[in-house]
Design an enzyme around this catalytic site. Structure first.
Site, PDB file in Angstrom:
ATOM      1  CB  THR A  35      -0.967   0.043   1.208  1.00 31.31           C
ATOM      2  OG1 THR A  35      -0.211  -0.036   2.413  1.00 31.31           O
ATOM      3  CG2 THR A  35      -1.971  -1.090   1.158  1.00 31.31           C
ATOM      4  NE  ARG A  43     -10.415 -10.184   3.267  1.00 33.51           N
ATOM      5  CZ  ARG A  43      -9.683 -10.683   2.290  1.00 33.51           C
ATOM      6  NH1 ARG A  43      -8.494 -10.173   2.000  1.00 33.51           N
ATOM      7  NH2 ARG A  43     -10.128 -11.689   1.565  1.00 33.51           N
ATOM      8  CG  HIS A 128      -2.675 -15.720  -3.857  1.00 31.62           C
ATOM      9  ND1 HIS A 128      -3.135 -14.914  -2.844  1.00 31.62           N
ATOM     10  CD2 HIS A 128      -2.899 -16.995  -3.427  1.00 31.62           C
ATOM     11  CE1 HIS A 128      -3.603 -15.658  -1.853  1.00 31.62           C
ATOM     12  NE2 HIS A 128      -3.457 -16.922  -2.177  1.00 31.62           N
ATOM     13  CB  CYS A 161      -3.252 -20.519 -26.118  1.00 34.74           C
ATOM     14  SG  CYS A 161      -1.569 -21.139 -26.208  1.00 34.74           S
TER      15      CYS A 161
HETATM   16  P1  NAD Z   1      -5.770  -7.864   2.992  1.00 32.68           P
HETATM   17  O1  NAD Z   1      -6.241  -6.727   2.157  1.00 32.68           O
HETATM   18  O2  NAD Z   1      -6.743  -8.869   3.470  1.00 32.68           O
HETATM   19  O3  NAD Z   1      -5.028  -7.315   4.288  1.00 32.68           O
HETATM   20  C1  NAD Z   1      -4.049  -6.333   4.194  1.00 32.68           C
HETATM   21  C2  NAD Z   1      -3.671  -5.907   5.609  1.00 32.68           C
HETATM   22  O4  NAD Z   1      -2.593  -4.992   5.498  1.00 32.68           O
HETATM   23  C3  NAD Z   1      -4.816  -5.195   6.351  1.00 32.68           C
HETATM   24  O5  NAD Z   1      -5.121  -5.933   7.521  1.00 32.68           O
HETATM   25  C4  NAD Z   1      -4.242  -3.794   6.690  1.00 32.68           C
HETATM   26  O6  NAD Z   1      -4.477  -3.438   8.037  1.00 32.68           O
HETATM   27  C5  NAD Z   1      -2.751  -3.983   6.483  1.00 32.68           C
HETATM   28  N1  NAD Z   1      -2.065  -2.790   5.951  1.00 32.68           N
HETATM   29  C6  NAD Z   1      -2.338  -2.099   4.819  1.00 32.68           C
HETATM   30  N2  NAD Z   1      -1.413  -1.124   4.635  1.00 32.68           N
HETATM   31  C7  NAD Z   1      -0.556  -1.186   5.692  1.00 32.68           C
HETATM   32  C8  NAD Z   1       0.597  -0.458   6.068  1.00 32.68           C
HETATM   33  N3  NAD Z   1       1.077   0.544   5.328  1.00 32.68           N
HETATM   34  N4  NAD Z   1       1.223  -0.802   7.232  1.00 32.68           N
HETATM   35  C9  NAD Z   1       0.740  -1.812   8.015  1.00 32.68           C
HETATM   36  N5  NAD Z   1      -0.329  -2.560   7.675  1.00 32.68           N
HETATM   37  C10 NAD Z   1      -0.976  -2.248   6.534  1.00 32.68           C
HETATM   38  O7  NAD Z   1      -4.570  -8.503   2.193  1.00 32.68           O
HETATM   39  P2  NAD Z   1      -4.088  -9.989   2.081  1.00 32.68           P
HETATM   40  O8  NAD Z   1      -4.062 -10.612   3.436  1.00 32.68           O
HETATM   41  O9  NAD Z   1      -2.856  -9.967   1.284  1.00 32.68           O
HETATM   42  O10 NAD Z   1      -5.223 -10.712   1.222  1.00 32.68           O
HETATM   43  C11 NAD Z   1      -5.738 -10.156   0.068  1.00 32.68           C
HETATM   44  C12 NAD Z   1      -5.547 -10.961  -1.195  1.00 32.68           C
HETATM   45  O11 NAD Z   1      -5.566 -10.006  -2.242  1.00 32.68           O
HETATM   46  C13 NAD Z   1      -4.206 -11.626  -1.296  1.00 32.68           C
HETATM   47  O12 NAD Z   1      -4.460 -12.935  -1.562  1.00 32.68           O
HETATM   48  C14 NAD Z   1      -3.500 -10.985  -2.478  1.00 32.68           C
HETATM   49  O13 NAD Z   1      -3.252 -11.991  -3.441  1.00 32.68           O
HETATM   50  C15 NAD Z   1      -4.478 -10.067  -3.130  1.00 32.68           C
HETATM   51  N6  NAD Z   1      -4.039  -8.668  -3.338  1.00 32.68           N
HETATM   52  C16 NAD Z   1      -2.782  -8.416  -3.784  1.00 32.68           C
HETATM   53  C17 NAD Z   1      -2.355  -7.103  -3.978  1.00 32.68           C
HETATM   54  C18 NAD Z   1      -0.955  -6.858  -4.473  1.00 32.68           C
HETATM   55  O14 NAD Z   1      -0.413  -7.707  -5.175  1.00 32.68           O
HETATM   56  N7  NAD Z   1      -0.324  -5.748  -4.108  1.00 32.68           N
HETATM   57  C19 NAD Z   1      -3.217  -6.043  -3.677  1.00 32.68           C
HETATM   58  C20 NAD Z   1      -4.526  -6.344  -3.233  1.00 32.68           C
HETATM   59  C21 NAD Z   1      -4.915  -7.660  -3.051  1.00 32.68           C
END
Ligand code: NAD
Length: 256
Positions: A35, A43, A128, A161
């Site tokens: 992020t 979430r 994933h 493909c």
């Molecule tokens: P999630 O969204 O369920 O949880 C992310 C967690 O990160 C949250 O609980 C939040 O509190 C915390 N968070 C966010 N920014 C933060 C920061 N700067 N510092 C501290 N904590 C922080 O994510 P998940 O558990 O990875 O599950 C979501 C699914 O979505 C995964 O399977 C993933 O494959 C996919 N996904 C991937 C991406 C990516 O590749 N960047 C982005 C979104 C979702």
């Protein structure tokens, strides 16, 4: 176990000393580590799930309209995927791997940012998949996103493909799709062998990925969770830090 609303100096010192002592550590990352690079998580308030439901695998393979929607969303993200760069969290993990404290990073992310931060492919386990390219669902041939985009712009759908005529999909694992066997086996082996298992930026609510922290803990690893919000496994961890990833990791690896 220690749980605090904000990371304190003693939390950071405790994390630093666990990292310094680790020899077969595993870092497990979720959307939260990215992020700070500008990629929204799922979430958190305002996250992707509050705006759109994911396309399930069975719909993708059976319904051309689901494929069209899925590709449209993917292309809307293209500018983001092309411009994002690793942040202090990714760089801290890369340093810990370079210094031999962390053996593997198991990631749920699909953004390629661990590799972009300098972690060799051999140390990254992508549970994933990866959204930076696509694959044929039948023969596994790699397909570049640019080629699919040009076809989509002309014809309104993705090409089949070129080698076998199969359906092409981003090289990610969708809801309802089987997990990649090789990556799951590597993640299991790394978790069983870990002396420290550090979760960074995951709500630990997506299974089977979220089973690895407890597997590692049961096999003797110290379990640490660094996340802004509470997770479903906080009560099992040896140390929980509720804080911002970049600043906490940067401070914790000082001197490593
Ligand atoms: P999630 O969204 O369920 O949880 C992310 C967690 O990160 C949250 O609980 C939040 O509190 C915390 N968070 C966010 N920014 C933060 C920061 N700067 N510092 C501290 N904590 C922080 O994510 P998940 O558990 O990875 O599950 C979501 C699914 O979505 C995964 O399977 C993933 O494959 C996919 N996904 C991937 C991406 C990516 O590749 N960047 C982005 C979104 C979702």
């Amino acid at each position: 176990m220690t749980i605090r609303a904000q990371a304190t100096e003693s939390d950071i010192a405790a994390l630093g000393s666990l990292l310094r002592e680790a020899r077969r550590g595993v870092v497990f990352t979720g959307a939260g580590i990215s992020t700070e690079s500008g990629i929204p998580d799922f979430r958190s308030p305002g996250g992707i799930w509050t705006k759109m439901m994911p396309v399930h695998y069975q719909d993708y393979v059976s319904d051309p309209e689901a494929r069209r929607v899925s590709w449209e969303r993917r292309f809307e993200m293209e500018a983001t995927w092309n411009s994002v760069t690793p942040n202090d969290g990714h760089r801290s993990v890369a340093r810990l791997i370079d210094k031999g404290h962390i053996a593997h990073v198991i990631t749920q992310n699909i953004d390629n940012l661990h590799q972009a931060s300098g972690v060799p492919d051999s140390h990254v386990i992508e549970l994933h998949g990866n959204t930076r390219h696509a694959k044929c669902l039948t023969c596994g041939a790699r397909v570049e996103i640019d080629a699919i985009k040009s076809h989509f712009e002309k014809h309104g759908d993705a090409p089949d493909c070129r080698l076998c005529g199969g359906i092409v999909k981003t090289a990610t694992i969708s809801f309802g799709q089987a997990m990649p066997e090789g990556e799951m086996a590597r993640a299991e082996a790394a978790s069983l062998n870990a002396d420290l298992f550090l979760v960074i930026g995951s709500s630990l609510s997506v299974y089977p990925a979220a089973a690895f922290p407890l597997l590692a803990k049961r096999s003797g690893a110290q379990l640490v969770i660094l996340n802004r919000d509470e997770t479903e496994q906080d009560s099992y961890a040896d140390l929980v830090i509720h804080g911002e990833i970049g600043p906490v990791m940067t401070a914790a690896i000082q001197g490593i």
